[in-house]
Design a protein around this motif. Structure first.
Motif, mmCIF file in Angstrom:
data_model
loop_
_atom_site.group_PDB
_atom_site.id
_atom_site.type_symbol
_atom_site.label_atom_id
_atom_site.label_comp_id
_atom_site.label_asym_id
_atom_site.label_seq_id
_atom_site.Cartn_x
_atom_site.Cartn_y
_atom_site.Cartn_z
ATOM 1 N N GLU A 1 11.864 -38.413 -6.636
ATOM 2 C CA GLU A 1 12.889 -38.068 -7.606
ATOM 3 C C GLU A 1 12.379 -36.988 -8.554
ATOM 4 N N LEU A 2 12.605 -35.730 -8.172
ATOM 5 C CA LEU A 2 12.149 -34.617 -9.004
ATOM 6 C C LEU A 2 13.055 -34.473 -10.226
ATOM 7 N N TYR A 3 14.337 -34.845 -10.042
ATOM 8 C CA TYR A 3 15.328 -34.737 -11.114
ATOM 9 C C TYR A 3 16.342 -35.864 -10.927
ATOM 10 N N ASP A 4 17.174 -36.084 -11.944
ATOM 11 C CA ASP A 4 18.123 -37.203 -11.911
ATOM 12 C C ASP A 4 19.274 -36.973 -10.921
ATOM 13 N N PHE B 1 6.045 -29.910 -16.691
ATOM 14 C CA PHE B 1 6.878 -30.569 -17.702
ATOM 15 C C PHE B 1 8.267 -30.975 -17.201
ATOM 16 N N TYR B 2 8.763 -30.284 -16.180
ATOM 17 C CA TYR B 2 10.147 -30.504 -15.730
ATOM 18 C C TYR B 2 10.273 -31.541 -14.622
ATOM 19 N N CYS B 3 9.154 -31.954 -14.043
ATOM 20 C CA CYS B 3 9.223 -32.672 -12.769
ATOM 21 C C CYS B 3 9.079 -34.193 -12.900
ATOM 22 N N GLY B 4 9.962 -34.914 -12.223
ATOM 23 C CA GLY B 4 9.985 -36.372 -12.289
ATOM 24 C C GLY B 4 8.778 -37.049 -11.663
ATOM 25 N N PHE C 1 12.557 -20.006 -7.652
ATOM 26 C CA PHE C 1 12.533 -20.429 -9.053
ATOM 27 C C PHE C 1 13.729 -21.314 -9.367
ATOM 28 N N MET C 2 13.654 -21.967 -10.506
ATOM 29 C CA MET C 2 14.780 -22.772 -10.973
ATOM 30 C C MET C 2 15.677 -21.894 -11.843
ATOM 31 N N VAL C 3 16.969 -22.154 -11.791
ATOM 32 C CA VAL C 3 17.910 -21.415 -12.622
ATOM 33 C C VAL C 3 18.256 -22.297 -13.823
ATOM 34 N N LEU D 1 7.052 -30.121 5.650
ATOM 35 C CA LEU D 1 6.281 -31.198 5.040
ATOM 36 C C LEU D 1 6.095 -30.847 3.580
ATOM 37 N N GLN D 2 6.813 -31.603 2.739
ATOM 38 C CA GLN D 2 6.728 -31.311 1.312
ATOM 39 C C GLN D 2 6.146 -32.501 0.569
ATOM 40 N N GLY D 3 5.305 -32.198 -0.411
ATOM 41 C CA GLY D 3 4.738 -33.291 -1.179
ATOM 42 C C GLY D 3 4.121 -32.824 -2.470
ATOM 43 N N LEU E 1 6.218 -22.039 -1.564
ATOM 44 C CA LEU E 1 5.586 -22.221 -2.871
ATOM 45 C C LEU E 1 6.408 -21.420 -3.875
ATOM 46 N N ARG E 2 7.275 -22.111 -4.577
ATOM 47 C CA ARG E 2 8.080 -21.375 -5.555
ATOM 48 C C ARG E 2 7.173 -20.790 -6.634
ATOM 49 N N HIS E 3 7.468 -19.560 -7.033
ATOM 50 C CA HIS E 3 6.639 -18.993 -8.103
ATOM 51 C C HIS E 3 7.051 -19.595 -9.450
ATOM 52 N N GLU E 4 8.206 -20.252 -9.483
ATOM 53 C CA GLU E 4 8.776 -20.964 -10.644
ATOM 54 C C GLU E 4 9.287 -20.044 -11.744
ATOM 55 N N THR E 5 8.534 -19.041 -12.120
ATOM 56 C CA THR E 5 9.014 -18.001 -13.038
ATOM 57 C C THR E 5 8.038 -16.829 -12.951
ATOM 58 N N GLY F 1 17.384 -23.061 -7.125
ATOM 59 C CA GLY F 1 18.325 -24.138 -7.417
ATOM 60 C C GLY F 1 18.372 -24.333 -8.911
ATOM 61 N N PRO F 2 19.450 -24.953 -9.385
ATOM 62 C CA PRO F 2 19.550 -25.170 -10.830
ATOM 63 C C PRO F 2 18.503 -26.169 -11.312
ATOM 64 N N PHE F 3 17.999 -25.961 -12.505
ATOM 65 C CA PHE F 3 17.170 -26.977 -13.159
ATOM 66 C C PHE F 3 18.078 -28.168 -13.457
ATOM 67 N N ILE F 4 17.565 -29.371 -13.208
ATOM 68 C CA ILE F 4 18.303 -30.599 -13.547
ATOM 69 C C ILE F 4 17.322 -31.512 -14.277
ATOM 70 N N PRO F 5 17.683 -31.968 -15.476
ATOM 71 C CA PRO F 5 16.703 -32.765 -16.230
ATOM 72 C C PRO F 5 16.380 -34.100 -15.550
HETATM 73 N N1 5AD Z 1 15.165 -29.651 -11.503
HETATM 74 C C1 5AD Z 1 15.325 -28.789 -10.463
HETATM 75 N N2 5AD Z 1 14.332 -28.443 -9.631
HETATM 76 C C2 5AD Z 1 13.130 -29.001 -9.839
HETATM 77 N N3 5AD Z 1 11.958 -28.831 -9.204
HETATM 78 C C3 5AD Z 1 11.046 -29.629 -9.796
HETATM 79 N N4 5AD Z 1 11.595 -30.301 -10.821
HETATM 80 C C4 5AD Z 1 12.894 -29.919 -10.880
HETATM 81 C C5 5AD Z 1 13.979 -30.233 -11.729
HETATM 82 N N5 5AD Z 1 13.838 -31.086 -12.749
HETATM 83 C C6 5AD Z 1 11.766 -27.853 -8.146
HETATM 84 C C7 5AD Z 1 10.599 -26.920 -8.452
HETATM 85 C C8 5AD Z 1 9.646 -27.179 -7.288
HETATM 86 C C9 5AD Z 1 10.561 -27.717 -6.223
HETATM 87 C C10 5AD Z 1 9.880 -28.551 -5.195
HETATM 88 O O1 5AD Z 1 11.483 -28.505 -6.938
HETATM 89 O O2 5AD Z 1 11.039 -25.568 -8.451
HETATM 90 O O3 5AD Z 1 8.971 -26.030 -6.862
#
Ligand code: 5AD
Ligand code: FES
Length: 347
Positions: free
Chosen positions: A308-311, A69-72, A202-204, A107-109, A161-165, A232-236
């Motif tokens: 572009e995972l985030y803005d 849901f969070y990923c671009g 994980f994302m903060v 190598l990330q994808g 491989l981030r566990h994410e939460t 790293g911080p979550f960024i919408p």
């Molecule tokens: N904001 C911050 N980090 C993100 N990721 C994915 N989407 C976002 C976002 N919107 C992170 C996830 C993923 C990594 C590759 O990027 O934690 O594991």
């Protein structure tokens, strides 16, 4: 109370979930973050000196079968312009990176079905063959045990491989039902079993995250003991259902970097691009909080904006050499130096 918890963390390098909750709830208390950062920095210097390890990040495909849901670059974002690098383009990135002094390629994808075990193993083998003094790190999501085994056999050294939460319920609120927290954990265990150096993270400040979730993340890390931790911080991202959610806090991210360094003194801890995106000196501050790795972008400039995972992601217009120079100066400004080194975990 706080004082006792901090003392215990310094002494034993571990806390209970309840104690972590207490610590996190007080993170804005005067001098607490600074106090932890000083200890984190002391430990980091003791083990890694003033060296900052660099990882050349090659974002080789933004095609993904998942719908986080969070990923671009989630599959149901029709506005994402999709791309996939050829083997030759990937090798060109490595060549370029090698000359810039990088001895690790990541190598990330997205989870792109085109990269079967055969195709990906061939790429890994070729990189290891041409650059035998370099480490190859994969960051391509959830795969089967057999797939991880084949990629290891092909020469991959590390896996991110981030566990994410670490909270299964929270995981369900960030992902569609096809994705399960249980499988994520299975993947991490398999990777470790197969002898990869493993990175979790994980994302903060992701939506619905609480102090309890973060405390579980910390307990998970202290039990699982990965060699690397990416936070790293979550960024919408504007094209996701979390477009209007607030971004995570840079301050809390820095605080957690320090806690993680104290908990796992030897860990490889990047100051992430997301942290640099949220705050102009985020990566420098990350170093001062205990980080010891940066992951400059090595992807072809023509594709950078597409991953572009985030803005507002930084470093999307720069040539690889520019990022190298930029980071060199940035690290120097806070008393560290980039090194040409595989940057192995020091046990
Ligand atoms: N904001 C911050 N980090 C993100 N990721 C994915 N989407 C976002 C976002 N919107 C992170 C996830 C993923 C990594 C590759 O990027 O934690 O594991
Ligand atoms: Fe990429 Fe600064 S690190 S421009």
């Amino acid at each position: 109370m706080m004082n006792n918890i901090v003392k215990k963390l310094f002494r034993e390098h571990r806390l209970t979930e309840t104690e972590y909750i207490e610590l996190i709830k007080h993170y804005e208390e005067t001098d607490l973050a600074k106090y932890l950062a000083d200890e984190a920095l002391r430990l980091r210097r003791e083990i890694y000196g003033d060296a900052v390890y660099v990882r050349g990040l090659i974002e080789f495909t933004n095609i993904c079968k998942n719908d986080c849901f969070y990923c671009g670059i989630r599959k149901s974002n029709p506005n994402a312009e999709r791309y996939r690098l050829t083997k030759e383009e990937i090798l060109d990135c490595c060549e370029n990176g090698y000359h810039l002094g990088y001895r690790t390629f990541v190598l990330q994808g997205g989870e792109d079905g085109y990269y079967t075990d055969t195709r990906l193993s061939d790429i890994v083998r070729t990189i290891k063959d041409r650059f035998p003094d370099c480490a190859v790190t994969l960051s391509v999501g959830e795969r089967s045990f057999e797939s991880y085994r084949l990629l290891k056999e092909a020469g991959a050294d590390r896996y991110l491989l981030r566990h994410e939460t670490a909270d299964a319920e929270h995981y369900r609120r960030l992902h569609p039902p096809e994705l399960s927290w249980e499988n994520r954990m299975r993947c991490l265990r398999d990777l470790k079993y197969l002898g990869y150096q493993v990175g979790a993270g994980f994302m903060v400040g992701s939506p619905y995250q609480t102090a309890e979730c973060l405390a579980k993340d910390l307990v998970f890390l202290q039990e699982f003991r990965p060699e690397m931790v990416g936070i790293g911080p979550f960024i919408p991202h504007h094209d996701t259902q979390f477009a209007d959610e607030p971004a995570g806090s840079a301050e809390l991210t820095l605080f957690l970097l320090s806690v993680i360094r104290i908990m796992l003194p030897h860990v490889l801890l990047p100051a992430t691009t997301a942290l640099g995106t949220l705050s102009p000196v985020g990566r420098e501050r990350g170093m001062l909080a205990g980080a010891n790795v940066v992951m400059p972008n090595l992807s072809p400039v023509k594709n950078r904006k597409q991953y572009e995972l985030y803005d507002n992601k930084i470093c999307t217009g720069e040539e690889a050499a520019e990022c190298r120079g930029c980071l060199e100066n940035r690290m120097k400004s806070v008393g560290f130096r980039l090194v040409t080194d595989r940057g192995n975990y020091k046990p």
